[in-house]
Design an enzyme around this catalytic site. Sequence first.
Site, PDB file in Angstrom:
ATOM      1  N   GLU A  24       5.258   3.604  -0.894  1.00 18.56           N
ATOM      2  CA  GLU A  24       5.600   4.318  -2.130  1.00 18.56           C
ATOM      3  C   GLU A  24       4.548   5.375  -2.472  1.00 18.56           C
ATOM      4  O   GLU A  24       4.871   6.485  -2.879  1.00 18.56           O
ATOM      5  CB  GLU A  24       5.695   3.345  -3.318  1.00 18.56           C
ATOM      6  CG  GLU A  24       6.659   2.202  -3.111  1.00 18.56           C
ATOM      7  CD  GLU A  24       6.014   0.947  -2.555  1.00 18.56           C
ATOM      8  OE1 GLU A  24       6.410  -0.146  -2.990  1.00 18.56           O
ATOM      9  OE2 GLU A  24       5.118   1.040  -1.687  1.00 18.56           O
TER      10      GLU A  24
ATOM     11  N   HIS B  61       0.204   2.524   0.630  1.00 20.95           N
ATOM     12  CA  HIS B  61       1.514   1.871   0.618  1.00 20.95           C
ATOM     13  C   HIS B  61       2.597   2.933   0.797  1.00 20.95           C
ATOM     14  O   HIS B  61       2.394   4.112   0.496  1.00 20.95           O
ATOM     15  CB  HIS B  61       1.735   1.140  -0.703  1.00 20.95           C
ATOM     16  CG  HIS B  61       0.870  -0.062  -0.877  1.00 20.95           C
ATOM     17  ND1 HIS B  61       1.093  -0.993  -1.864  1.00 20.95           N
ATOM     18  CD2 HIS B  61      -0.223  -0.500  -0.197  1.00 20.95           C
ATOM     19  CE1 HIS B  61       0.187  -1.938  -1.798  1.00 20.95           C
ATOM     20  NE2 HIS B  61      -0.635  -1.661  -0.788  1.00 20.95           N
TER      21      HIS B  61
ATOM     22  N   CYS C  99       1.762   0.276  -7.211  1.00 19.84           N
ATOM     23  CA  CYS C  99       2.820   1.254  -6.986  1.00 19.84           C
ATOM     24  C   CYS C  99       3.743   1.388  -8.196  1.00 19.84           C
ATOM     25  O   CYS C  99       4.206   2.488  -8.508  1.00 19.84           O
ATOM     26  CB  CYS C  99       3.598   0.905  -5.731  1.00 19.84           C
ATOM     27  SG  CYS C  99       2.596   1.099  -4.228  1.00 19.84           S
TER      28      CYS C  99
ATOM     29  N   CYS D 251       4.557  -3.182  -5.628  1.00 19.68           N
ATOM     30  CA  CYS D 251       3.483  -3.979  -6.218  1.00 19.68           C
ATOM     31  C   CYS D 251       3.083  -3.363  -7.562  1.00 19.68           C
ATOM     32  O   CYS D 251       3.597  -2.315  -7.964  1.00 19.68           O
ATOM     33  CB  CYS D 251       2.284  -4.023  -5.271  1.00 19.68           C
ATOM     34  SG  CYS D 251       1.432  -2.434  -5.109  1.00 19.68           S
TER      35      CYS D 251
END
Length: 162
Positions: free
Chosen positions: A58, A56, A89, A86
């Site tokens: 992040e 992801h 993260c 999410c």
Amino acid sequence: MGARGSDEFYMELALEQARQAEAAGEVPVGAVVICGGEVVGSGYNQPIARNDPSAHAEMLAIRRAAAHLENYRLPEAALFVTMEPCVMCAGLIVNARIARLVFGTRDLRFGGVRSKFRLADSPLLNHRVEVVEGVLGAQSTALVHRFFAARRGSGDFRAIDG
């Protein structure tokens, strides 16, 4: 673009990252980590390209920031991300001791900071992140909506899972 050093300025940088994800056929989410007024890490969603569900925006930005600063803790850092992180993260943000999280739009399906859970500033955890939401939210939302509308129109659902 906002004035250098403003939340809008840094969110524009995150939006640039999100556009790279979109161009690569990934869900358009981008992130930058700022420390001392400088970008120390950046990333955009790449789980499809990397065959890595943890790739992801992040995750990648925080990993790069930690490597750049040679520290697994980032207590003076701010993370700017176009979409609400999410749960995975959000957990990373807390574990990295990020001081401040700024995000553009909520993720009503998977959001781990406001929409579904409140992990980043939970009183149950030993670290609480300052959370600011809605910075350039309209731009972040439009980018995601355009991406998924194009996928629905083309029948390409590989980036729409869950």
